[in-house]
Design a protein around this motif. Sequence first.
Motif, mmCIF file in Angstrom:
data_model
loop_
_atom_site.group_PDB
_atom_site.id
_atom_site.type_symbol
_atom_site.label_atom_id
_atom_site.label_comp_id
_atom_site.label_asym_id
_atom_site.label_seq_id
_atom_site.Cartn_x
_atom_site.Cartn_y
_atom_site.Cartn_z
ATOM 1 N N LEU A 356 0.826 -1.217 0.000
ATOM 2 C CA LEU A 356 0.000 0.000 0.000
ATOM 3 C C LEU A 356 0.856 1.261 0.000
ATOM 4 O O LEU A 356 0.332 2.361 0.204
ATOM 5 N N GLY A 376 -4.607 3.113 -1.947
ATOM 6 C CA GLY A 376 -5.568 2.019 -1.897
ATOM 7 C C GLY A 376 -5.018 0.722 -2.447
ATOM 8 O O GLY A 376 -3.930 0.665 -3.041
ATOM 9 N N PHE A 379 -5.896 -5.566 0.845
ATOM 10 C CA PHE A 379 -5.090 -5.935 2.005
ATOM 11 C C PHE A 379 -5.373 -7.401 2.319
ATOM 12 O O PHE A 379 -6.503 -7.775 2.653
ATOM 13 N N GLY A 395 -8.351 1.342 6.293
ATOM 14 C CA GLY A 395 -9.402 1.806 5.404
ATOM 15 C C GLY A 395 -10.158 3.020 5.904
ATOM 16 O O GLY A 395 -10.820 3.709 5.124
ATOM 17 N N ILE A 401 -9.395 1.035 0.197
ATOM 18 C CA ILE A 401 -8.822 -0.176 0.805
ATOM 19 C C ILE A 401 -9.884 -1.271 0.776
ATOM 20 O O ILE A 401 -11.032 -1.068 1.189
#
Length: 427
Positions: A356, A376, A379, A395, A401
């Motif tokens: 990220l 973004g 994950f 997020g 995210i």
Amino acid sequence: MLDPWPAPRATAPVVGTVTMPGSKSVTNRALILAALASGPSTLRAPLRSRDTELMATALRTLGIGIAEGPGGSWLVTPAPLRGPATVDCGLAGTVMRFLPPAAVLAAGPVTLDGDERARARPMGRLLDALRGLGADLDDEGRGSLPFTVNGSATIPGGDVTIDASASSQFVSGLLLSGARYEKGVVIHHSTPSGKPVPSLPHIDMSVAMLRDAGVSVDDSEANTWRVEPGPIAPLDLDVEPDLSNAAPFLAAALATGGRVTVTGWPARTTQPGDALRDLFTRMGAEVTLDVHGLTVAAGDRLLGLDADLHDVGELTPVLAALAALAETPSRLRGVAHLRGHETDRLAALATELNNLGGQVAETDDGLAIEPRPLHGGVFGSYEDHRMAQAGVLLGLVVDDIEVENVATTGKTMPTFTTVWTELVSSH
């Protein structure tokens, strides 16, 4: 990749109050003690999650009565443990480490297995310790799941030395059943590496719960625990809220400049999650514990953290995510043992945060985190509830995210996404 979940983005400081479900650590310890007790027990407000349901199902398979009681309580009726039986441990360390020391007391064979990742979690040292206490186990030399405990309804017990540097659960598992061994049990931790036992508060929790059940435990000598043989009294227990599961909710206040209260926070507890009070204060928060619960309010700055998390390793994923959002660098130390958890948490955190845009490096025993602007992306959760919690925290303040397999949070909190979404949207 499983169902990436768009993590809710906070459009204002997160402000709210949250009530946590019961502690997984307390619930699964209580189930083992109640199963071996001298009479029926009542467990009020137990956690209902994958890990605790796996434990309850396992004990029912061995002949223990676990019935629904008033207000969501569990009524546990002990009985002689019996085989043959097959137990699914899932990915629950408390099931795969706490159940074998009890299963040696069963009359008949008990076979344990679990999720694919569970077969990679270390078990050999616990199995060897049980053999040293007189148990008959067959793991075909793997030192991991699957294996069979050939129970004979009794076990001599006595002195045993174990290298518990990989997991405190090795010690807790032996402690919880040791009073039912003929000679009790004396556990010595020793390792050539000199590494201490991680997560000592979890052993303190086991000791405290045993003493509350009338069991004599001497832990006055470092790295040694003595449990006298004898009965385990029935439990009449109110399970505390899960303080470790509170970590992402309280961290939401720091990440967004908000204020979050978790109700029912105990004034005194053996849960490792209580360390959040000090850790968040060091990161710049204003922390207050009163009759309303624990309140964390963001300060003027979100500071990095230099901390030894050896005793509270389960908090590392959320703290690492928060550290990635901080203004100053962080060094999280003392958690090499996290490489043997649900996943290799250190490698997973470094990989996902760096994907990220972060700057995270693994060290011998932890993580070095340099704050960088994040972007973004997906994950990965690695079927690990703490990883998923870290992802949803990011997020809040990073656009776009998505958290892979967020449902893995059901391991310890089935209502996680609902409660999280309500908190974020409540302002």
